[in-house]
Design an enzyme around this catalytic site. Structure first.
Site, PDB file in Angstrom:
ATOM      1  N   GLU A  46       0.784  -0.901  -0.329  1.00 19.80           N
ATOM      2  CA  GLU A  46      -0.424   0.375   0.127  1.00 19.80           C
ATOM      3  C   GLU A  46       0.727   1.821  -0.336  1.00 19.80           C
ATOM      4  OE1 GLU A  46      -2.019  -2.603   2.776  1.00 19.80           O
ATOM      5  OE2 GLU A  46      -0.196  -2.497   1.938  1.00 19.80           O
ATOM      6  N   CYS A  79       0.020   1.323   7.737  1.00 15.28           N
ATOM      7  CA  CYS A  79      -0.811   1.234   6.326  1.00 15.28           C
ATOM      8  C   CYS A  79      -2.019   1.228   6.410  1.00 15.28           C
ATOM      9  CB  CYS A  79      -0.546   0.011   5.521  1.00 15.28           C
ATOM     10  SG  CYS A  79       0.964  -1.187   5.069  1.00 15.28           S
ATOM     11  N   ASP A 195      23.453 -38.384  -6.622  1.00 17.85           N
ATOM     12  CA  ASP A 195      23.600 -37.134  -7.872  1.00 17.85           C
ATOM     13  C   ASP A 195      24.520 -35.742  -7.156  1.00 17.85           C
ATOM     14  OD1 ASP A 195      21.220 -38.470  -9.164  1.00 17.85           O
ATOM     15  OD2 ASP A 195      19.556 -37.711  -7.856  1.00 17.85           O
ATOM     16  N   GLY A 290      14.895 -37.907  -1.599  1.00 22.28           N
ATOM     17  CA  GLY A 290      14.240 -38.467  -2.970  1.00 22.28           C
ATOM     18  C   GLY A 290      13.525 -40.161  -2.444  1.00 22.28           C
ATOM     19  N   SER A 296       8.203 -40.929   4.200  1.00 24.70           N
ATOM     20  CA  SER A 296       8.322 -40.878   5.176  1.00 24.70           C
ATOM     21  C   SER A 296       7.708 -39.472   5.343  1.00 24.70           C
ATOM     22  CB  SER A 296       9.758 -40.465   5.452  1.00 24.70           C
ATOM     23  OG  SER A 296      10.480 -42.145   5.667  1.00 24.70           O
TER      24      SER A 296
END
Length: 356
Positions: A46, A79, A195, A290, A296
Site C-alpha cells: 500500500e 499502512c 547426484d 528421494g 516418510s
C-alpha cells in the site's frame, strides 16, 4: 484485483516469511498508483502504491489490496493510518490477514475512520498465492511442497540411477523458480550421494538461493560434496544421535549447521524437524527427493501439496526408483487421497498440482 495479484507475485522469494502483497489505487476509473511488497523489511504494498501521490490525487480514491492493510507498528509504520491520511474513501481487500497481530484489526480501524471496506474479492486466488504464509503464521510450521519429476511409466531414474534429464527445459525452469520462491530445499542423503546436486537457482536475472536441508540420519554426507563445498553456510544437516559425534564436528567445520533431531523408527523425526525449522523462521520447504524421504514425509503428514512433472518418456526397470518408495501402504483404504488436482502443459511435459 487481478492486477494487484500479478504485482504481488513479483515479491516471490524476496519477502519470506512475510506474505506477497500487491496494491492498486484507482480514481475516476483510472489507475493512478500501484505497488507491491518488494523485499522483507521494506515498505508494504500500500505504501508503494501511494508513493509519489498527493492527497489531492488520492482524495476519494479506491485502494485495492490482496491482503488486509496492517494497523500495527512492525518493521514499517501501519499502512491503515497512511490510507486514512491520504483521504482514500474506499478499500477493497481480497482476504483478511491471518496474522494474529492483524486479523481484522486493519479493516476495523479503516471502518472506524469512515472508510468503506469490502472483503472477499478473488479471495481464493489470494489465499493460494500466500498458502505458505498462511500455514506458517497460524501454525509456526513451514508449508511443504513435495516436488517430483518422473517418466510416463512412473520412474524418477534408470536402474543405474541416471536421472539427467527426465523433464524438459521449461519444467526445469519452473523448478528453479520454485527453489527461488521457497525458503528451503530438502533432500535425503541418498539423493546427495547419487547426484551430488548443488540445489541452487540457475535462472537469468537476480535470484535468491534457498537454504539446503539434507536429511542424513548418520551424517554420511561427504565434506567434499558440492552442497558443502560451494555454499556451506546455506546448508543444514538434519541428523540424529545415531551419527558419530566426530563426524558431526567434521561437517560443522565446513561451515554448515548440524541439527541433531530425535530418532523415529530409525530415521530423522520429520515432525520435530518441521517444528525446529518453523522456530528458525523458515516458512516454506520444497522437498525434492528421494523416494524414501518422500514416503516418510507423506506418512508423517508434513506434506501440504504435490507438484509433479510427467515427461513423455518410458525407461522401465523393476528396480528403477519411483517417486515414493519406502515401506509403502498395505491396503487401498490407507491410500492418501489428494484433492483439488489440476494439470497443465509444461513444454512437452505435464505438470500436476494437488493438495493433501
Amino acid at each position: 484485483m487481478r492486477r494487484a495479484l500479478a504485482l504481488a507475485r513479483r515479491g516471490a522469494g524476496w519477502v519470506n516469511p512475510n506474505p506477497m502483497v500487491g496494491s492498486v489505487v484507482v480514481k475516476n476509473g483510472r489507475v493512478i498508483g500501484e505497488g507491491y511488497h518488494e523485499n522483507f523489511g521494506g515498505p508494504h504494498a500500500e505504501v508503494n502504491a501511494l508513493k509519489g501521490l498527493s492527497r489531492r490525487q488520492t482524495a476519494g480514491a479506491t485502494l485495492y489490496a490482496t491482503l488486509e492493510p496492517c494497523a500495527h507498528q512492525g518493521k514499517t509504520p501501519p499502512c491503515a493510518e497512511l490510507i486514512v491520511d491520504m483521504k482514500v474513501t474506499r478499500v477493497v481487500v481480497a482476504m483478511k490477514d491471518p496474522n494474529p497481530l492483524v486479523n481484522g484489526k486493519g479493516i476495523a480501524f479503516l471502518r472506524s475512520k469512515g472508510i468503506g471496506v469490502e472483503t472477499g474479492l478473488m479471495e481464493e486466488a489470494a489465499r493460494e498465492l500466500n498458502e505458505p504464509f498462511i500455514k506458517y503464521i497460524t501454525t509456526n510450521r513451514p508449508f511443504v511442497v513435495l516436488k517430483s519429476a518422473m517418466t510416463l511409466d512412473g520412474k524418477i531414474a534408470t536402474v543405474t540411477n541416471a536421472s539427467r534429464w527426465i523433464t524438459g527445459e521449461r519444467s526445469r525452469r519452473r523448478v528453479h523458480f520454485l527453489r527461488h520462491s521457497f525458503s528451503a530445499v530438502m533432500v535425503g542423503i541418498n539423493t546427495v550421494m547419487y547426484d551430488d546436486p548443488l540445489l541452487n537457482v540457475r535462472l537469468n536475472g537476480k535470484r535468491r538461493n534457498p537454504l539446503k536441508i539434507i536429511i542424513d540420519t548418520r551424517a554420511k554426507i561427504s565434506p567434499e560434496s558440492k552442497l558443502l563445498a560451494n555454499d556451506p553456510q546455506l546448508a543444514i544437516i538434519a541428523t540424529t544421535a545415531l551419527a558419530d559425534p566426530g563426524r558431526i564436528r567434521l561437517l560443522e567445520r565446513t561451515g554448515c549447521q548440524a541439527l541433531v533431531c530425535p530418532v523415529k523408527e530409525g530415521l530423522v523425526d520429520l515432525t520435530f524437524l518441521m517444528q525446529a525449522l518453523g522456530t528458525m523462521g523458515i516458512d516454506s520447504v520444497l522437498l525434492e527427493g528421494g523416494s524414501t524421504l518422500a514416503f516418510s514425509a507423506l506418512r508423517e503428514g508434513i506434506v501440504d501439496k504435490l507438484v509433479v512433472f510427467i515427461a513423455p518418456k518410458i525407461i522401465g526397470g523393476e528396480n528403477a526408483p519411483t517417486p515414493v518408495g519406502g515401506a509403502g501402504i498395505k491396503t487401498m483404504e490407507e491410500a492418501l487421497n489428494l484433492k483439488h488436482m489440476r494439470s497443465k502443459r509444461s513444454g512437452d511435459d505435464i505438470m500436476i498440482e494437488a493438495w493433501l
